[in-house]
Design a protein around this motif. Sequence first.
Motif, PDB file in Angstrom:
ATOM      1  N   ASP A  16      -6.351   9.090   0.927  1.00 63.61           N
ATOM      2  CA  ASP A  16      -5.492   8.422  -0.562  1.00 63.61           C
ATOM      3  C   ASP A  16      -4.443   9.757  -1.008  1.00 63.61           C
ATOM      4  O   ASP A  16      -3.652   9.777  -1.856  1.00 63.61           O
ATOM      5  CB  ASP A  16      -6.628   8.354  -1.060  1.00 63.61           C
ATOM      6  CG  ASP A  16      -7.500   9.491  -1.902  1.00 63.61           C
ATOM      7  OD1 ASP A  16      -6.705  10.651  -2.024  1.00 63.61           O
ATOM      8  OD2 ASP A  16      -8.736   8.952  -1.575  1.00 63.61           O
ATOM      9  N   VAL A  19      -0.892   9.132   1.144  1.00 65.32           N
ATOM     10  CA  VAL A  19      -0.131   8.272   1.167  1.00 65.32           C
ATOM     11  C   VAL A  19       1.083   9.200   0.107  1.00 65.32           C
ATOM     12  O   VAL A  19       1.495   8.314  -0.048  1.00 65.32           O
ATOM     13  CB  VAL A  19      -0.912   7.330   0.907  1.00 65.32           C
ATOM     14  CG1 VAL A  19      -1.442   7.534  -0.756  1.00 65.32           C
ATOM     15  CG2 VAL A  19      -0.061   5.670   1.023  1.00 65.32           C
ATOM     16  N   GLN A  20       0.382  10.396  -0.831  1.00 67.80           N
ATOM     17  CA  GLN A  20       0.863  10.126  -1.647  1.00 67.80           C
ATOM     18  C   GLN A  20       2.557  10.778  -0.713  1.00 67.80           C
ATOM     19  O   GLN A  20       3.517  10.982  -1.750  1.00 67.80           O
ATOM     20  CB  GLN A  20       0.384  11.800  -2.902  1.00 67.80           C
ATOM     21  CG  GLN A  20      -1.124  10.789  -2.815  1.00 67.80           C
ATOM     22  CD  GLN A  20      -0.668   9.775  -4.178  1.00 67.80           C
ATOM     23  OE1 GLN A  20      -0.208   8.971  -4.312  1.00 67.80           O
ATOM     24  NE2 GLN A  20      -2.262   9.078  -3.680  1.00 67.80           N
ATOM     25  N   GLU A 374       0.046   3.141   0.013  1.00 66.17           N
ATOM     26  CA  GLU A 374      -1.042   2.332  -0.718  1.00 66.17           C
ATOM     27  C   GLU A 374      -1.061   0.923  -1.277  1.00 66.17           C
ATOM     28  O   GLU A 374       0.062   0.842  -2.198  1.00 66.17           O
ATOM     29  CB  GLU A 374      -1.082   3.663  -2.083  1.00 66.17           C
ATOM     30  CG  GLU A 374      -2.095   3.608  -2.954  1.00 66.17           C
ATOM     31  CD  GLU A 374      -2.503   5.263  -3.315  1.00 66.17           C
ATOM     32  OE1 GLU A 374      -3.544   5.571  -3.696  1.00 66.17           O
ATOM     33  OE2 GLU A 374      -0.878   5.212  -4.140  1.00 66.17           O
ATOM     34  N   GLN A 377      -4.548   1.803  -5.898  1.00 68.64           N
ATOM     35  CA  GLN A 377      -4.746   3.162  -6.321  1.00 68.64           C
ATOM     36  C   GLN A 377      -6.205   3.148  -5.592  1.00 68.64           C
ATOM     37  O   GLN A 377      -7.144   2.937  -4.889  1.00 68.64           O
ATOM     38  CB  GLN A 377      -4.941   3.578  -7.663  1.00 68.64           C
ATOM     39  CG  GLN A 377      -5.399   4.514  -7.995  1.00 68.64           C
ATOM     40  CD  GLN A 377      -4.330   5.754  -7.995  1.00 68.64           C
ATOM     41  OE1 GLN A 377      -3.490   5.832  -8.682  1.00 68.64           O
ATOM     42  NE2 GLN A 377      -4.851   6.494  -7.764  1.00 68.64           N
ATOM     43  N   VAL A 380      -5.644   2.824   1.250  1.00 63.16           N
ATOM     44  CA  VAL A 380      -4.248   3.119   1.928  1.00 63.16           C
ATOM     45  C   VAL A 380      -4.602   2.474   2.951  1.00 63.16           C
ATOM     46  O   VAL A 380      -5.471   2.203   4.090  1.00 63.16           O
ATOM     47  CB  VAL A 380      -4.786   4.651   2.023  1.00 63.16           C
ATOM     48  CG1 VAL A 380      -3.215   5.164   3.147  1.00 63.16           C
ATOM     49  CG2 VAL A 380      -4.494   5.292   1.125  1.00 63.16           C
ATOM     50  N   LYS A 396     -11.019   3.241   1.617  1.00 65.66           N
ATOM     51  CA  LYS A 396     -11.083   3.627   0.369  1.00 65.66           C
ATOM     52  C   LYS A 396     -12.110   4.097   0.064  1.00 65.66           C
ATOM     53  O   LYS A 396     -13.107   4.005   0.564  1.00 65.66           O
ATOM     54  CB  LYS A 396     -11.266   2.032  -0.307  1.00 65.66           C
ATOM     55  CG  LYS A 396     -11.606   2.025  -2.025  1.00 65.66           C
ATOM     56  CD  LYS A 396     -11.658   0.843  -2.825  1.00 65.66           C
ATOM     57  CE  LYS A 396     -13.715   0.319  -2.660  1.00 65.66           C
ATOM     58  NZ  LYS A 396     -14.245   1.372  -3.193  1.00 65.66           N
TER      59      LYS A 396
END
Length: 422
Positions: A16, A19-20, A374, A377, A380, A396
């Motif tokens: 997570d 993935v940003q 993503e 929220q 991923v 998740k």
Amino acid sequence: MVRLFVIADDFTGALDTGVQFAGNGMKTKVLNQFPENGEELKGLQAQVLVMDAQTRHLDGQEAYQKVFELVKRAKEAGIPYIYKKTDSGLRGNIGRELEAALIASGEQYLTFIPALPSMDRLTIGGVHYVEGVPIHKSAFGRDPFEPVVSANVKDLFCGAAVKTVLYEETKDYERGQDKEIGIFDAASQMQIKQITDDLMKKNCLGIMAGCAGFASVLADCLELETQKMEIPLVTDKMLILCGSINEITRRQIEYAEKNGMKRFIMTPVQQFTPGYLSSEEGKQWLKDLKQNCEEGMTCIVETGISDMEKVAEYRRKYHIPLEKARVTISKTLGEVLKRLLDMGMDAAFMIIGGDTLAAFITETGCSEITIYQELEQGTVLSSMKVNGREQWVISKSGGFGDQELLMKVERLVKSSFSRLAV
């Protein structure tokens, strides 16, 4: 060349955060061990390297040593920016790991922004809140494995060999002469962006820490190269495997079951009996699960999240320590997925919980993961090479998402397949 090295304490955290960057077109690779040499590092052809150090459940000293060695190796390899990913629920060995990261980096200053405003996890006056509640009074304070006992972020650093300072406003920031961890309040994503921009000008981002909230603003700030990410065709079938016992996940599973998903609850005997999945009963159970999925039913496999006392009674009866139970359950769930793959099952796997994801990766021998995007929220989409073929995995953390999340993900997977199949 790798410009940013991210160290997470579990696999869902690695994904997570990664993935940003991947979601912004930066080639991002997730590994379970640091490259042996410079050539191997260069061969990744990635801008961002993410590694799961698997320190969430280690004792403080072990976690310290592991992070120290990784940061030291990254610095020796010439990676200019290092990010120590922390849990937005303040779980794990945060204080010890950040202390290790700062000392190993050779830097004087480590920036720590624990907030994740998009999930209403805010730091105000040094106190960490979840949906307006101090975190130790939330579901995170009731976690049976690692309950959060204080909402005061500075309490994470009790006994640390480095100075910690709380900054409620970035304009008040002045770096001292000693090594220092700066803890920053943040109640919005805009505030995190302002803090980041300010500290970048002051050359204070060589070593950083935080969750996906802080990571999400670094892509522009660090000026990483971007490229278009192509997502190949995915299957329209999905299996959800849950190793989390978080109350948030429990509500998601119960809602999904009410809305048509089929729920398989593994009994304590199935979870703890060595060799169960190899028995005739276990083989039939796997066969039934596979058949349901192949017929188009989205299935959920979980470990009794709505009646944890039943599992606890079994543990007490057979004298199974809590930590051993955690490891055994994760390993069993990982083995379930591995056996289904060996049986030729073709489905996207949604895996809830970092321990379960790590167990699956261990069982399959996967050593490299490519992150794509993503979906929701903290949820991923990634691909893994397993037995020479591409396996789609949706990950998740147990503490993420509203009650409809599993239904939303199912719709995204099926609509994506329909769109691409035309």
